[in-house]
Design a protein around this motif. Structure first.
Motif, PDB file in Angstrom:
ATOM      1  N   SER A   1      -4.684   9.633  -0.419  1.00 13.57           N
ATOM      2  CA  SER A   1      -3.748   9.010  -1.364  1.00 13.57           C
ATOM      3  C   SER A   1      -2.485   8.536  -0.638  1.00 13.57           C
ATOM      4  CB  SER A   1      -3.397  10.023  -2.462  1.00 13.57           C
ATOM      5  OG  SER A   1      -2.248   9.626  -3.142  1.00 13.57           O
ATOM      6  N   ALA A   2      -1.944   9.398   0.218  1.00  7.84           N
ATOM      7  CA  ALA A   2      -0.708   9.043   0.950  1.00  7.84           C
ATOM      8  C   ALA A   2      -0.950   7.837   1.850  1.00  7.84           C
ATOM      9  CB  ALA A   2      -0.234  10.239   1.772  1.00  7.84           C
ATOM     10  N   LYS A   3      -2.099   7.832   2.545  1.00  5.36           N
ATOM     11  CA  LYS A   3      -2.382   6.726   3.472  1.00  5.36           C
ATOM     12  C   LYS A   3      -2.545   5.405   2.723  1.00  5.36           C
ATOM     13  CE  LYS A   3      -5.171   5.346   7.392  1.00  5.36           C
ATOM     14  NZ  LYS A   3      -6.410   5.499   8.152  1.00  5.36           N
ATOM     15  N   ALA A   4      -3.218   5.455   1.560  1.00  9.22           N
ATOM     16  CA  ALA A   4      -3.454   4.228   0.787  1.00  9.22           C
ATOM     17  C   ALA A   4      -2.158   3.666   0.189  1.00  9.22           C
ATOM     18  CB  ALA A   4      -4.459   4.512  -0.323  1.00  9.22           C
ATOM     19  N   LEU A   5      -1.189   4.548  -0.055  1.00 10.53           N
ATOM     20  CA  LEU A   5       0.065   4.097  -0.683  1.00 10.53           C
ATOM     21  C   LEU A   5       1.006   3.386   0.296  1.00 10.53           C
ATOM     22  CD1 LEU A   5       0.917   7.125  -2.981  1.00 10.53           C
ATOM     23  CD2 LEU A   5       0.879   4.756  -3.740  1.00 10.53           C
ATOM     24  N   ALA A   6       0.937   3.752   1.574  1.00  6.78           N
ATOM     25  CA  ALA A   6       1.926   3.246   2.538  1.00  6.78           C
ATOM     26  C   ALA A   6       2.014   1.711   2.612  1.00  6.78           C
ATOM     27  CB  ALA A   6       1.669   3.857   3.917  1.00  6.78           C
ATOM     28  N   PRO A   7       0.877   0.987   2.802  1.00  2.39           N
ATOM     29  CA  PRO A   7       1.020  -0.478   2.870  1.00  2.39           C
ATOM     30  C   PRO A   7       1.462  -1.107   1.554  1.00  2.39           C
ATOM     31  CG  PRO A   7      -1.304   0.173   2.998  1.00  2.39           C
ATOM     32  CD  PRO A   7      -0.504   1.430   3.053  1.00  2.39           C
ATOM     33  N   ILE A   8       1.077  -0.478   0.424  1.00  2.00           N
ATOM     34  CA  ILE A   8       1.475  -1.025  -0.884  1.00  2.00           C
ATOM     35  C   ILE A   8       2.995  -0.874  -1.045  1.00  2.00           C
ATOM     36  CG2 ILE A   8       1.105  -0.882  -3.384  1.00  2.00           C
ATOM     37  CD1 ILE A   8      -1.591   0.539  -2.739  1.00  2.00           C
ATOM     38  N   GLY A   9       3.487   0.329  -0.734  1.00  2.00           N
ATOM     39  CA  GLY A   9       4.931   0.579  -0.817  1.00  2.00           C
ATOM     40  C   GLY A   9       5.713  -0.320   0.119  1.00  2.00           C
ATOM     41  N   ALA A  10       5.188  -0.506   1.330  1.00  2.00           N
ATOM     42  CA  ALA A  10       5.877  -1.370   2.310  1.00  2.00           C
ATOM     43  C   ALA A  10       5.940  -2.807   1.792  1.00  2.00           C
ATOM     44  CB  ALA A  10       5.153  -1.310   3.648  1.00  2.00           C
ATOM     45  N   ALA A  11       4.836  -3.275   1.185  1.00  2.00           N
ATOM     46  CA  ALA A  11       4.800  -4.652   0.669  1.00  2.00           C
ATOM     47  C   ALA A  11       5.823  -4.838  -0.456  1.00  2.00           C
ATOM     48  CB  ALA A  11       3.395  -4.984   0.171  1.00  2.00           C
ATOM     49  N   PHE A  12       5.902  -3.860  -1.372  1.00  2.00           N
ATOM     50  CA  PHE A  12       6.866  -3.969  -2.477  1.00  2.00           C
ATOM     51  C   PHE A  12       8.310  -3.860  -1.955  1.00  2.00           C
ATOM     52  CE2 PHE A  12       3.265  -2.895  -5.409  1.00  2.00           C
ATOM     53  CZ  PHE A  12       3.372  -4.034  -6.189  1.00  2.00           C
ATOM     54  N   THR A  13       8.526  -3.045  -0.930  1.00  2.00           N
ATOM     55  CA  THR A  13       9.877  -2.922  -0.369  1.00  2.00           C
ATOM     56  C   THR A  13      10.284  -4.242   0.303  1.00  2.00           C
ATOM     57  OG1 THR A  13       9.353  -0.609   0.071  1.00  2.00           O
ATOM     58  CG2 THR A  13      11.374  -1.439   1.047  1.00  2.00           C
ATOM     59  N   PHE A  14       9.338  -4.853   1.027  1.00  2.00           N
ATOM     60  CA  PHE A  14       9.602  -6.146   1.673  1.00  2.00           C
ATOM     61  C   PHE A  14       9.919  -7.204   0.607  1.00  2.00           C
ATOM     62  CE2 PHE A  14       8.015 -10.233   3.337  1.00  2.00           C
ATOM     63  CZ  PHE A  14       8.835 -10.357   4.455  1.00  2.00           C
TER      64      PHE A  14
END
Lengths: 248, 57
Positions: free
Chosen positions: A88-101
């Protein structure tokens, strides 16, 4: 809830939950975009640029929500050592990074016409940039290990350490003098935004949240498959007496 | 939209579209890659240990 913390059962759940989340997201975002461009009024001061708010604010909320979920998953990974927690943590990282960008760039696109500058080193903007860099660091750490099970612990520790920044992002506008405006939705005394703008904002935010959920479930499913591929490749290599090929 | 800042608004929504599309495309490509790799390995007769039922006497 713990009953679903089993990869096989989780995959069965994802089979119908993921398309449902994707469909909900498409409907809500479609309705939200209609409201943003056809129903909601222009701001009396900002004019039409207020329309950037409908993507900037949900992106900011999701940047923080993804990180908070990642921190919760990291606790699950460290305390219970449950493989689904670090999946779950690994799958969230790129999604969170994209929304932060997205939050950072739409903020700059909103800031230029309203503040006269793309960027200022104020507490809110800087702490969100730090959040983005932490996301990048976490993704880099995941890829630094061949074995995801070995990466889980250091990544979870880094994630929990980085969580210190989440309340700093949220309260930066209260703790310091910033060019960024203070909270106008989740604040004591209720939202300071008019209902005609608040409704499309919540519709867009709900659509973006459903999208995040769909992407998270899809990412988790893929990560489970990646780990199965890795295990089977190792099994095959052992049968053939060859060194296992990394699937990372 | 006849706002003097229409370009900023358009750029923000275009970027959001590109990012969302990028996330979707990457998720689909990654899913297909892993699915194919898994099918290939399973076609060679490999199964996860948990899916192999063992008889206990």
């Amino acid at each position: 809830m713990l009953r679903f913390a089993n990869p096989t059962l989780f995959l069965k759940l994802v089979r119908w939950l993921m398309p449902l989340a994707a469909l909900t997201s498409a409907l809500l975002l479609g309705w939200g975009l209609y409201m943003v461009f056809a129903v909601s009024p222009e701001d009396y001061q900002q004019g039409a640029t207020v329309r950037i708010m409908y993507i900037h604010v949900p992106a900011a909320w999701l940047a923080l929500s993804c990180y908070s979920l990642m921190a919760l998953s990291s606790i699950g990974s460290l305390v219970w050592k449950h493989p689904l927690a670090d999946v779950s943590a690994k799958a969230l990282a790129p999604i969170g990074a994209a929304f932060t960008f997205l939050c950072l760039v739409t903020g700059a696109l909103w800031g230029k016409p309203m503040w006269g500058t793309w960027w200022v080193w104020d507490a809110r903007l800087t702490s969100v940039l730090v959040l983005f860099l932490v996301y990048c660091g976490i993704m880099a750490l995941w890829t630094a290990f061949d074995d995801p099970a070995r990466a889980a612990r250091p990544v979870a520790i880094l994630t929990l350490f980085g969580f210190i920044n989440v309340p700093i992002v949220k309260f930066s506008v209260d703790w310091w003098n910033t060019l960024h405006q203070p909270a106008s939705v989740f604040r004591m005394g209720g939202p300071s935004i008019d209902q005609s703008m608040l409704t499309p904002l919540f519709v867009m935010a709900s659509g973006a949240t459903a999208l995040m959920l769909a992407l998270h479930l899809a990412g988790m499913r893929t990560e489970i498959m990646r780990r199965r591929v890795r295990n089977l490749s190792q099994q095959l290599a052992r049968q053939d007496g060859l060194p296992a090929q990394s699937e990372e | 939209m006849d706002s003097p800042h229409a370009g900023y608004i358009l750029a923000a929504y275009l970027l959001a579209g590109v990012i969302v599309a990028g996330l979707l495309v990457l998720a689909i490509i990654d899913d297909r890659t892993q699915r194919k790799a898994l099918e290939k390995l399973e076609a060679q007769g490999l199964r996860r240990r948990s899916s192999v039922k063992t008889e206990v006497h």
